[in-house]
Design a protein around this motif. Structure first.
Motif, PDB file in Angstrom:
ATOM      1  N   VAL A 444       0.857  -1.185   0.000  1.00 33.96           N
ATOM      2  CA  VAL A 444       0.000   0.000   0.000  1.00 33.96           C
ATOM      3  C   VAL A 444       0.892   1.234   0.000  1.00 33.96           C
ATOM      4  O   VAL A 444       1.864   1.308   0.764  1.00 33.96           O
ATOM      5  N   THR A 445       0.581   2.180  -0.852  1.00 34.20           N
ATOM      6  CA  THR A 445       1.281   3.470  -0.861  1.00 34.20           C
ATOM      7  C   THR A 445       0.258   4.581  -0.781  1.00 34.20           C
ATOM      8  O   THR A 445      -0.721   4.602  -1.544  1.00 34.20           O
ATOM      9  N   LEU A 446       0.477   5.499   0.157  1.00 36.45           N
ATOM     10  CA  LEU A 446      -0.417   6.652   0.334  1.00 36.45           C
ATOM     11  C   LEU A 446       0.424   7.919   0.254  1.00 36.45           C
ATOM     12  O   LEU A 446       1.355   8.110   1.045  1.00 36.45           O
ATOM     13  N   ASN A 447       0.127   8.772  -0.710  1.00 38.49           N
ATOM     14  CA  ASN A 447       0.918   9.991  -0.920  1.00 38.49           C
ATOM     15  C   ASN A 447       0.013  11.086  -1.494  1.00 38.49           C
ATOM     16  O   ASN A 447       0.096  11.426  -2.670  1.00 38.49           O
ATOM     17  N   PRO A 448      -0.873  11.664  -0.675  1.00 40.28           N
ATOM     18  CA  PRO A 448      -1.798  12.674  -1.197  1.00 40.28           C
ATOM     19  C   PRO A 448      -1.058  13.916  -1.669  1.00 40.28           C
ATOM     20  O   PRO A 448      -0.337  14.556  -0.903  1.00 40.28           O
ATOM     21  N   SER A 449      -1.253  14.274  -2.929  1.00 41.50           N
ATOM     22  CA  SER A 449      -0.536  15.406  -3.510  1.00 41.50           C
ATOM     23  C   SER A 449      -1.135  16.748  -3.126  1.00 41.50           C
ATOM     24  O   SER A 449      -0.495  17.798  -3.300  1.00 41.50           O
ATOM     25  N   ASN A 450      -2.356  16.748  -2.592  1.00 40.77           N
ATOM     26  CA  ASN A 450      -3.040  17.998  -2.281  1.00 40.77           C
ATOM     27  C   ASN A 450      -2.936  18.394  -0.817  1.00 40.77           C
ATOM     28  O   ASN A 450      -3.750  19.155  -0.310  1.00 40.77           O
ATOM     29  N   PHE A 451      -1.921  17.878  -0.124  1.00 43.64           N
ATOM     30  CA  PHE A 451      -1.721  18.247   1.272  1.00 43.64           C
ATOM     31  C   PHE A 451      -0.335  18.827   1.488  1.00 43.64           C
ATOM     32  O   PHE A 451       0.670  18.228   1.088  1.00 43.64           O
ATOM     33  N   THR A 452      -0.266  19.999   2.120  1.00 49.60           N
ATOM     34  CA  THR A 452       0.987  20.604   2.549  1.00 49.60           C
ATOM     35  C   THR A 452       0.770  21.244   3.909  1.00 49.60           C
ATOM     36  O   THR A 452      -0.247  21.919   4.139  1.00 49.60           O
ATOM     37  N   PHE A 453       1.693  21.037   4.801  1.00 51.98           N
ATOM     38  CA  PHE A 453       1.650  21.638   6.138  1.00 51.98           C
ATOM     39  C   PHE A 453       2.205  23.054   6.024  1.00 51.98           C
ATOM     40  O   PHE A 453       3.417  23.259   5.973  1.00 51.98           O
ATOM     41  N   GLN A 454       1.317  24.027   5.984  1.00 53.23           N
ATOM     42  CA  GLN A 454       1.677  25.392   5.615  1.00 53.23           C
ATOM     43  C   GLN A 454       2.284  26.162   6.785  1.00 53.23           C
ATOM     44  O   GLN A 454       1.698  26.223   7.861  1.00 53.23           O
ATOM     45  N   GLY A 455       3.409  26.795   6.530  1.00 50.96           N
ATOM     46  CA  GLY A 455       4.059  27.582   7.569  1.00 50.96           C
ATOM     47  C   GLY A 455       3.405  28.929   7.800  1.00 50.96           C
ATOM     48  O   GLY A 455       3.464  29.477   8.905  1.00 50.96           O
ATOM     49  N   SER A 456       2.780  29.485   6.777  1.00 56.06           N
ATOM     50  CA  SER A 456       2.167  30.815   6.867  1.00 56.06           C
ATOM     51  C   SER A 456       0.732  30.749   6.339  1.00 56.06           C
ATOM     52  O   SER A 456       0.449  31.178   5.216  1.00 56.06           O
TER      53      SER A 456
END
Length: 472
Positions: A444-456
């Motif tokens: 199983v590989t999970l790698n959602p491209s629409n998620f980023t942990f935003q700094g600002s």
């Protein structure tokens, strides 16, 4: 939340019924408010359930924070509403009577001298409904006062049991202050960054672990509900019904110009920031309910579509209550397969065999200490959040799991067959990625491209982004 279904068609209801049923959900509690269009949507819901051919049940939950309850005429409107639906073949029955619940209602008198007289004389004991319904309200009262409603209640819906409501920033500060010999300081005079740093310390974490997902609230309500068993049995020849709650999250971000609820906690809704994140609240609460299933008659999942409070597990559709700023793009349907697993265990008493490898991951979208040009401000108890990605692994056999949030932050875990709860830290700019491998092969590989942990971030958003993947 019927109030969030204004644009729904019959097909929308049919789709929701099918998806919920496939996810182990047996029915919907239809939370109804005052809008004049809501009975039409409820009628569509019952029609969709009937047309589905599934054994899918529905019942009314009267939202008494919306519906009026001051006069006899208000009670008449409620009775008419209930009578319009309780004979439907898909209406949920308990002890051979239609189940009716509420959200709140502990201040409604319906023109009588007291709340209990109001509900008795104008609702359950009125000739229109007497002996025709099984009434299990969620009154936000001290359970020790249940005896006041001995002629009203057939049971109790403990809405707050979905969250350990006592956990707040002050609660955790007091825990840490009580361990000053370990920490060397008191957080009562320290900054919020110290709170975040010391939440994971062993004494505090051990104390919190005894609270998060526990059945203590259930025990308290059941003890006082048991005291009513004789009265209820003599009145209706039934035993008291206990309906517990389970929920994956809580966050809402309304400013003073709207609902004025800018919280991860809200009065009795305390602690969602901490408990939904650090301790895998959804899993732990389900596991607690499964362990005590012989005392719990019904579990209500909070919720299918309450977008405003961020504890939805269904798809984002219908009409949001001005919650787009923290809901759009924050899919939660990844929790549905997890729901199916736990729901089957609760209903059967045995955890089902895991027949497919699955990986669930979730996180917030920005660091706890991030600042944003957001006029609403930071939510209550934001200090309790941990910057992490949380994961649940469902493995068919012993496996290697790798969780990554950046090239520099990656952890490898060896997990046994079954369900395993994991987490990994995340920093600004990070993402989420996970793999389940066996014998050197990625299953199983999970790698959602629409998620980023935003700094600002532009706005404060403590909602969860949820993703999942399964083996082909």
């Amino acid at each position: 939340m019927v109030g969030n279904t204004y644009p729904y068609t019959l097909q929308d209801w049919s789709d929701d019924v099918a998806l919920a049923h496939a996810s182990g959900v047996d029915g919907f509690a239809l939370n109804m408010g005052v809008d004049e269009w809501q009975p039409d949507r409820v009628a569509d819901a019952f029609q969709a359930a009937l047309q589905s051919g599934l054994d899918f049940k529905l019942f009314l939950s009267l939202d008494m924070t919306s519906l009026p309850g001051a006069t006899s005429d208000d009670a008449q409107s409620l009775r008419n509403l209930v009578l319009n639906f309780i004979t439907h073949p898909n209406y949920m029955q308990v002890s051979s009577q239609p189940l009716v619940s509420t959200f709140s209602g502990e201040t409604c008198t319906f023109g009588q001298g007291s709340v209990s007289d109001g509900w008795n004389n104008e609702f359950v004991g009125h000739q229109d409904l007497q002996g025709k319904i099984h009434f299990v309200p969620s009154f936000f009262i001290d359970p020790a006062t249940f005896s006041t409603f001995s002629n009203v209640m057939n049971g109790d819906f403990n809405w707050n049991s979905g969250w350990p409501i006592q956990v707040t920033t002050q609660f955790v500060q007091n825990l840490i202050a009580g361990n000053t010999t370990t920490h060397g300081f008191s957080l009562l005079t320290e900054t919020s960054s110290v709170i975040a740093a010391d939440i994971s310390s062993s004494p505090v974490q051990n104390a919190l672990s005894q609270i998060i997902g526990s059945s203590q609230s259930d025990i308290e309500h059941l003890q006082d509900l048991t005291a009513l068993s004789g009265t209820i049995s003599r009145r209706d020849a039934t035993k008291p019904t206990y309906m517990a709650a389970v929920s994956p999250w809580f966050f809402t971000h309304y400013g003073a110009d709207s609902y004025n609820k800018n919280v991860g906690t809200l009065n009795t809704f305390s602690a969602m920031i901490l408990i939904s994140s650090i301790e895998h609240l959804y899993s732990k609460r389900w596991e607690s309910l499964i362990a005590t299933r012989d005392q719990v008659d019904i579990v209500q999942i909070l919720t299918w579509n309450d977008y405003g409070e961020s504890h939805y597990i269904g798809p984002i559709k219908g009409a949001q209550p001005n919650s787009q700023a923290w809901v759009d793009g924050m899919d939660h349907t990844g929790w549905l397969n997890l729901t199916s697993y736990y729901a089957e265990a609760f209903k059967t008493g045995s955890y089902p065999a895991i027949e497919k490898d699955q990986l669930f991951m979730w996180s917030r979208t920005h660091p706890t200490q991030a600042t944003a040009p957001d006029p609403v401000g930071q939510p209550t108890n934001f200090e309790l959040f941990e910057d992490a990605v949380w994961a649940v692994v469902m493995a068919t056999a012993p496996s290697t799991v790798v969780l990554s949030t950046s090239p520099q932050i990656s952890q490898t875990f060896q997990v046994a067959a079954g369900l395993t709860k994991l987490s990994v830290p995340i920093t600004a700019g990070g993402g989420m990625q996970g793999t389940i491998s066996r014998d050197g092969n990625a299953i199983v590989t999970l790698n959602p491209s629409n998620f980023t942990f935003q700094g600002s971030p532009e706005v404060y958003n403590f909602n969860a982004f949820v993703a999942s993947a399964s083996a082909d």
